[in-house]
Motif scaffolding. Sequence first.
Motif, PDB file in Angstrom:
ATOM      1  N   LEU A  45     -11.661 -14.891 -10.371  1.00  0.00           N
ATOM      2  CA  LEU A  45     -10.630 -14.599 -11.354  1.00  0.00           C
ATOM      3  C   LEU A  45     -11.315 -13.977 -12.566  1.00  0.00           C
ATOM      4  N   ASP A  55     -11.131 -12.961 -15.902  1.00  0.00           N
ATOM      5  CA  ASP A  55     -10.220 -13.233 -17.004  1.00  0.00           C
ATOM      6  C   ASP A  55     -10.518 -12.298 -18.172  1.00  0.00           C
ATOM      7  N   THR A 114      -8.449 -11.994 -20.921  1.00  0.00           N
ATOM      8  CA  THR A 114      -7.469 -12.322 -21.954  1.00  0.00           C
ATOM      9  C   THR A 114      -8.115 -12.378 -23.345  1.00  0.00           C
ATOM     10  N   LEU A 171      -2.719 -16.735 -20.852  1.00  0.00           N
ATOM     11  CA  LEU A 171      -3.917 -17.535 -20.583  1.00  0.00           C
ATOM     12  C   LEU A 171      -3.553 -18.978 -20.255  1.00  0.00           C
ATOM     13  N   MET A 177      -1.614 -19.294 -16.996  1.00  0.00           N
ATOM     14  CA  MET A 177      -2.490 -19.026 -15.859  1.00  0.00           C
ATOM     15  C   MET A 177      -3.227 -20.301 -15.443  1.00  0.00           C
ATOM     16  N   VAL A 209     -13.766 -18.719 -12.208  1.00  0.00           N
ATOM     17  CA  VAL A 209     -13.131 -18.087 -13.363  1.00  0.00           C
ATOM     18  C   VAL A 209     -14.232 -17.533 -14.249  1.00  0.00           C
ATOM     19  N   PRO A 215     -14.742 -15.757 -17.733  1.00  0.00           N
ATOM     20  CA  PRO A 215     -14.213 -15.236 -18.990  1.00  0.00           C
ATOM     21  C   PRO A 215     -14.994 -14.006 -19.444  1.00  0.00           C
ATOM     22  N   TYR A 222     -13.431 -20.798 -25.810  1.00  0.00           N
ATOM     23  CA  TYR A 222     -12.591 -20.602 -24.622  1.00  0.00           C
ATOM     24  C   TYR A 222     -12.183 -21.945 -24.019  1.00  0.00           C
ATOM     25  N   SER A 232      -6.927 -11.024 -11.402  1.00  0.00           N
ATOM     26  CA  SER A 232      -7.044 -10.930 -12.856  1.00  0.00           C
ATOM     27  C   SER A 232      -5.664 -10.812 -13.470  1.00  0.00           C
TER      28      SER A 232
END
Length: 317
Positions: A168, A170, A172, A206, A209, A227, A229, A238, A271
């Motif tokens: 994933l 991410d 965001t 976020l 999710m 995940v 970031p 985060y 994503s």
Amino acid sequence: VLIMIEHVVREMDIACALKKELEQKFDLNCIIRSFCNHFQSTLSHYEPQVVVLPFFHSSEYPIIATMLNAWPNAQYVDINYEQEFSERSTPSAELWDHFARGFVWHVAWNKRSQKILRNSAVPENHILPINGHPALALYRYPLEDIFPSKEQLAIRNNLDPSKKWLLLADNTSYAFLTDGKIQAKIQEGIDGEWLKNLRKQVTNTLLKMFAWLNELKIAASEWEIIVRPKPKIDLDLYLERIQPVYQNSQLRIIREGTINEWILASDVVASPYSTSLLNATALEKPVFFLCPGSQKELLSKGWRNLVPKVRSSSELK
């Protein structure tokens, strides 16, 4: 040739490949340096004939102005690392100055980036021919051999290489925009109210999710859920932001490593926004967008229309 980088994780792979090509094929001496580390030392120690930059929209941008003062006789190339701008975040044509238009060579990686340059009144003879984005070229043999294998990544991060990996990516980062950063963007010509609304929208995405991921109960014996970031986001911040909804112990939140090596090692890539899916499709990996919030503006343009979208937690399962 001096190759300047801004974001190490995003740009170092490309810079190293470019350095190798220029040195081996054209017998040029290439140096890679960062805006963020030892910048003053770089200014005093080198006299480059060519400076390659990740962006160049205005000679008044503080770091660029400093380089122009130090190296007034160098040739400047904008390699245009940013894969894609939204319509709102595209640098305003009014911000481009005479030097950026007429004295800098700009890379156009597709027709849209070429159009942005033309709309900003960059002369045709300063727009380099479309040649694709350098990040995608990294996946072609033999360059793919420069990345660690799935087994090597597994050892580094205590993952199981025998399982399938769901990555994933991410992106965001808008959820972490500070008021100060918004003010700086306003100075660049970007609508401040739009940015504030976007911050609220992406924050909602976020949190929803991770709420979805809490419900995701796939066979732990078969999958690793990773995940990743954005590296520029402070990991402690985060984790603090997602803490109220982060409850699935099967998730692995890992910021280390480049997105390129994670894409190559993963079996499926997802994503909420990232152009990482564009990279993954170049490798013919299964991809999908996670759409837990209102993401119409960010997901309704161009290639994003072609990517499958998961719009509920039940679809994700």
